[in-house]
Write a protein that holds these residues in place. Sequence first.
Motif, PDB file in Angstrom:
ATOM      1  N   LEU A 201       9.474 -24.677   8.401  1.00 56.39           N
ATOM      2  CA  LEU A 201       9.062 -24.729   7.002  1.00 56.39           C
ATOM      3  C   LEU A 201      10.262 -24.940   6.081  1.00 56.39           C
ATOM      4  N   ILE A 202      11.333 -24.187   6.307  1.00 58.99           N
ATOM      5  CA  ILE A 202      12.503 -24.268   5.434  1.00 58.99           C
ATOM      6  C   ILE A 202      13.183 -25.625   5.542  1.00 58.99           C
ATOM      7  N   GLU A 203      13.343 -26.105   6.768  1.00 56.26           N
ATOM      8  CA  GLU A 203      14.118 -27.331   6.968  1.00 56.26           C
ATOM      9  C   GLU A 203      13.308 -28.602   6.767  1.00 56.26           C
ATOM     10  N   MET A 204      12.047 -28.625   7.234  1.00 59.89           N
ATOM     11  CA  MET A 204      11.290 -29.864   7.287  1.00 59.89           C
ATOM     12  C   MET A 204      10.232 -30.007   6.200  1.00 59.89           C
ATOM     13  N   ARG A 205       9.739 -28.897   5.669  1.00 64.32           N
ATOM     14  CA  ARG A 205       8.586 -29.013   4.778  1.00 64.32           C
ATOM     15  C   ARG A 205       8.851 -28.584   3.341  1.00 64.32           C
ATOM     16  N   CYS A 206       9.943 -27.887   3.101  1.00 63.34           N
ATOM     17  CA  CYS A 206      10.228 -27.384   1.755  1.00 63.34           C
ATOM     18  C   CYS A 206      11.498 -28.029   1.210  1.00 63.34           C
ATOM     19  N   LYS A 207      11.420 -28.524  -0.018  1.00 61.89           N
ATOM     20  CA  LYS A 207      12.580 -29.166  -0.618  1.00 61.89           C
ATOM     21  C   LYS A 207      13.671 -28.156  -0.940  1.00 61.89           C
ATOM     22  N   ARG A 208      13.274 -26.956  -1.331  1.00 61.32           N
ATOM     23  CA  ARG A 208      14.233 -25.931  -1.724  1.00 61.32           C
ATOM     24  C   ARG A 208      13.738 -24.555  -1.283  1.00 61.32           C
ATOM     25  N   MET A 209      14.579 -23.551  -1.493  1.00 58.97           N
ATOM     26  CA  MET A 209      14.185 -22.184  -1.166  1.00 58.97           C
ATOM     27  C   MET A 209      14.592 -21.257  -2.303  1.00 58.97           C
TER      28      MET A 209
END
Length: 286
Positions: A201-209
């Motif tokens: 989710l963090i690396e592939m699906r979300c632009k930022r955190m």
Amino acid sequence: MSEKDSSDSLDMWNIPLIALNMTVRKHLGLFLNPKNTVAADWMSIAEKMGFSYLEIKNYEYANNPTLKILEDWQARCSDSTVGKLLSLLQEAEREDAVEDLINQIETDCRKYLKQRKEPPLQVPVVDSSPPIISGPSSITVHDEGGTPEMFDAFICYCQSDFPFVHEMIQQLEQTDYRLRLCVFDRDVLPGSCVWSITSELIEMRCKRMVVVISDDYLGSDACDFQTKFALSLCPGARSKRLIPVMYKPMKKPFPSILRFLTICDYTRPCTQSWFWTRLARALSLR
């Protein structure tokens, strides 16, 4: 022996430091932590990593300074790779540590690369109804037809801070900003492998955190993993990726691993009026 030639199948210069497990890190500490008047110790390595004199002096109070500088180095430097670490050790003439650890390091690197290639694990549903089989990409509620659901930001939070996360949903999703936030408790399907799903989710699906900082955050293993994973990503993916948010005063020190990032501070009454606008703008950047 050059660390680049230690294995024909591994390009360690492109493998992030997060690939190294705790066994290797602690073993390296056995070489570097003792104060040795002859061989280079952890202070020499820290200096080569770019830490300042005052920072190095502060690390002296750590129980395991080698472990601490590795964590902070991988968080603050885009070139903190396994190959770079081996190069620094050789520059410091610590070939003894390299030779002793190289087999363990190669094993960790291969495990890391293998995990990156494997699809996320799914736990079968066990009940009396016909089984529902999801494709490898079906990890969130709205994954449909093999098309993965994408998000503007992954929200890193601990359970005690969920009321603020709920307010964040109202302010950023249910207004004209119309941002799409990934909130684990709401969006992730049950029965998934937590660490694998979180990484994807963090690396592939979300632009930022967005990292919700609080005293409880400092004691959360899940938040610690999510933050360090996001910081360990390659330079191209790290650009403006992580945004720390502090919504209430803290009694504990602000996490050192995030001290070099600009904070979105909700605790100051004079800035609250434009807090959500600033955060929404940061999450909307392309």
